[in-house]
Design a protein around this motif. Structure first.
Motif, PDB file in Angstrom:
ATOM      1  N   ASP A  75       0.861  -1.179   0.000  1.00 32.32           N
ATOM      2  CA  ASP A  75       0.000   0.000   0.000  1.00 32.32           C
ATOM      3  C   ASP A  75       0.898   1.231   0.000  1.00 32.32           C
ATOM      4  O   ASP A  75       1.585   1.517   0.999  1.00 32.32           O
ATOM      5  N   ARG A  76       0.931   1.961  -1.108  1.00 32.91           N
ATOM      6  CA  ARG A  76       1.846   3.095  -1.249  1.00 32.91           C
ATOM      7  C   ARG A  76       1.488   4.250  -0.319  1.00 32.91           C
ATOM      8  O   ARG A  76       2.287   5.155  -0.114  1.00 32.91           O
ATOM      9  N   GLU A  77       0.294   4.219   0.238  1.00 34.05           N
ATOM     10  CA  GLU A  77      -0.100   5.270   1.169  1.00 34.05           C
ATOM     11  C   GLU A  77       0.477   5.043   2.563  1.00 34.05           C
ATOM     12  O   GLU A  77       0.468   5.950   3.395  1.00 34.05           O
ATOM     13  N   GLN A  78       0.951   3.827   2.817  1.00 37.15           N
ATOM     14  CA  GLN A  78       1.471   3.485   4.134  1.00 37.15           C
ATOM     15  C   GLN A  78       2.975   3.213   4.038  1.00 37.15           C
ATOM     16  O   GLN A  78       3.418   2.482   3.157  1.00 37.15           O
TER      17      GLN A  78
ATOM     18  N   ASN B 239       9.643   5.398  10.542  1.00 39.78           N
ATOM     19  CA  ASN B 239       9.229   5.296   9.143  1.00 39.78           C
ATOM     20  C   ASN B 239      10.473   5.150   8.270  1.00 39.78           C
ATOM     21  O   ASN B 239      11.325   6.044   8.233  1.00 39.78           O
TER      22      ASN B 239
END
Length: 630
Positions: free
Chosen positions: A214-217, A316
């Motif tokens: 998931d590129r949003e996470q 992150n």
């Protein structure tokens, strides 16, 4: 209904019946499906088998069907529901591997691909039993089973935790790669390379799965590190243990050392994070790119707990989403040695709690290098402390001379000041004014003895932070002290006294005694009738500080004791062999004869005193004119 419609419905019905018969599952498939359902229900309820006791034999039997007994295809199908493309890596057996050199032995596990133990060969953990006897054992970091090193991969509808995966290990010498392969041919790899010191090159490679993520996470690394007790002096070890981190182009930050705390810098790039005890740390350092953000937190534990704190971070990772991408990092697992940490060239040495601003700079750039310079000639750390005291005292002797000279001048003027006291014994304010006038006439400053103390204060406070922070003093013996980084115990109490502890420090006792003697010697000629309380307060201060320093590093209390001895010696020798009362009196009379140029501050002070005196006289006069009450 027409004949053709009836025939059509019959044919459709026959086709549906035939299709259901053809696709009806076999008895084996039905049994396998039931077994899958049962296993899922047991996993949800926390039970893995229904156990029963054979009443005939009294033995424990089980109806459990082993996961290994299931067909591989069914097993993968079952795991795929929870692990997706990592279903294959979710099955395996836990094994450990070792990377080792002359200073450290690191144990890693293929379950999660993480370090599970790091033994520092040149250092020992130290504790004390109920009688105060030291107990030493191998010093280990990252050994707690509750520790976490977990990458979170978001696959949209699934959250994959690396700590649940069994990585395939491939070791060559002091390099090991842990690889978790996906069913689509991609993989996640963690690679460790140990050199000749405490540093490991550490790379995270993500290959062939970016289109599944998931590129949003972001890819998140969750770390929990339970900081163990490694020192005898638990109070100060807890005070100097926490999580540090350094935002890019900013000073390093840290969680509060005295209570549980959370620091959120998810909006900033971060160069490194460090889990630090008083003298040892585990640090993760970015190399290819800074981390995209960090949340750091600490949870304080009570004094009776085996651990100091739980230190945690959420990091992150700087993953750009390429089809194959390697994030280069470094892991440092070792002692807080200034020179070693300085070599990283990223301010990692700031985790050593030398202090901030001026005091930290004095320790890092003055006291520390000078101390190391002396160690090049003297092997004993305790002797180096005494030599350091001698050199500091000699460097500040000109200021000490001025202080003692000012005291000698005031001593010569004491008879004259005593006559003023008798002359104005009923007017304390007038007495003070006349005393200040005498000081101005003879060029004597009553504050002349304060300047040397003010100048030396930054050095003293820097040393206050230097001794318990410098690993150079850890487990170093001197005289009766077993460890200059911890307290020296003359004897132990069978109980703990609030504020004092369960022991008495001999260096602290000697410092308090010499301080009282020096105070008496230095103030025996002072007139304190104007403020009699000061006569007793000056002796209370060593007692109050005794409670504070009793639990402090014996390196500092050793410094304080011998420093006080040097001060007493300097004072007695200077007053006895350098100063002469007749010469000082002649000097004062010569100063009195000079024309005085009063500065504006002293002039305003005198005017204020005169106004106050007139106001007091008016009040006294008005009080006398009031008629007596009948």
């Amino acid at each position: 209904m027409e004949r053709n419609q009836i025939i059509g419905f019959v044919l459709i019905f026959l086709i549906l019946v035939g299709w259901s018969i053809i696709n009806q599952p076999t008895q084996e498939e039905i049994q396998a499906a039931k077994e899958k359902q049962r296993l899922e229900q047991e996993a949800q309820s926390g039970s893995t088998a229904d156990e029963s006791v054979d009443t005939a034999s009294g033995s424990l039997t089980s109806d459990k069907v082993s996961v290994e007994d299931l067909p591989d295809s069914l097993l993968l199908q079952q795991q795929a529901g929870q692990y997706g493309i990592f279903a294959g890596a979710s099955l395996g057996e836990s094994n450990t591997y070792t990377l080792e050199n002359d200073v450290i032995s690191i144990t890693l596990s293929n379950k999660g691909g993480k370090i599970v133990d790091a033994r520092l060969k040149e250092h020992q953990k130290v504790a004390a039993d109920d009688k105060g006897n030291e107990i030493k054992s191998p010093l280990r970091l990252l050994e707690d089973e509750r520790n976490k090193w977990n990458y979170v991969l978001d696959l949209g509808n699934l959250r994959i935790n690396s700590e649940d995966l069994y990585f395939t290990a491939k070791q060559t010498g002091n390099e090991i790669a842990f690889k978790a392969t996906t069913t689509t041919g991609g993989f996640v790899e963690q690679r460790y390379r140990l050199g000749e010191d405490y540093t490991l090159d550490y790379d995270l490679t993500v290959d062939g799965i970016s289109n599944q993520l998931d590129r949003e996470q972001p890819i998140v690394l969750e770390i929990d590190n339970y900081l163990d007790r490694l020192e005898k002096n638990v109070d100060y070890e807890r005070r100097f243990s926490t999580v540090y981190f350094k935002p890019v182009s900013k000073d390093s930050k840290y969680c509060n050392c005295m209570k549980s705390d959370v620091k959120d810098v998810m909006d900033k790039e971060v160069e490194w994070v460090s889990f630090s005890n008083q003298f040892f740390n585990t640090s993760l350092i970015s190399r290819s790119a800074p981390f995209d953000g960090v949340i750091a937190s600490t949870e304080m534990y009570d004094k009776d707990q085996p651990d100091l704190k739980r230190a945690s971070t959420v990091i992150n990772m700087p993953f750009q989403g390429s089809s194959s991408e390697t994030i280069a990092m470094a892991l440092y697992v070792g002692p807080n040695e200034y020179r070693t940490l300085k070599q990283f060239d990223n301010d990692l040495e700031e985790i050593i709690p030398f202090g901030r601003s001026l005091f930290g700079d004095i320790n890092r750039h003055l006291i520390r290098p000078f101390f190391n310079f002396l160690l090049g000639f003297i092997n004993s750390k305790g002797i180096v402390i005494i030599v350091l005291i001698f050199l500091v005292k000699m460097a500040f002797y000109p200021l000490t001379y001025k202080m003692l000279h000012s005291q000698a001048k005031m001593g010569v003027l004491k008879p004259q000041l005593a006559s003023l006291k008798n002359k104005f014994k009923d007017d304390a304010q007038r007495q003070q004014m006349e005393t200040m006038k005498v000081y101005r006439e003879y060029g004597v400053s009553p504050f002349g003895g304060c300047l040397p103390m003010l100048v030396q204060t930054p050095i003293w406070y820097a040393l206050f932070r230097f001794f318990p922070a410098s690993i150079s003093f850890r487990q170093e013996r001197f005289l009766w002290a077993n460890d200059l980084s911890s307290y020296d115990a003359l004897f132990y109490f069978p109980f703990e006294i609030p504020g004092l502890g369960s022991h008495l420090s001999l260096f602290t006792i000697l410092w308090a005694i010499t301080t009282v003697i020096y105070t008496f010697y230095n103030t025996r000629h002072m007139d304190m009738t104007a403020n009699p309380a000061m006569k007793y307060v000056q002796y209370l201060m060593p007692l109050m500080f005794f409670f504070f320093f009793n639990k402090y590093a014996s390196g500092l209390t050793c410094y304080m004791f011998f420093s006080q001895l040097f001060t007493v010696a300097q004072t007695i020798l200077t007053k006895k062999f350098v100063f002469n009362d007749e010469k000082i009196l002649a000097e004062l009379n010569k100063q009195k004869a000079k024309p005085k140029k009063q500065n504006s501050f002293m002039q305003k002070l005198q005017e204020a005193q005169e106004r106050q005196q007139k106001l007091q006289q008016q009040r006294t006069s008005a009080q006398k004119k009031k008629p007596a009450k009948r």
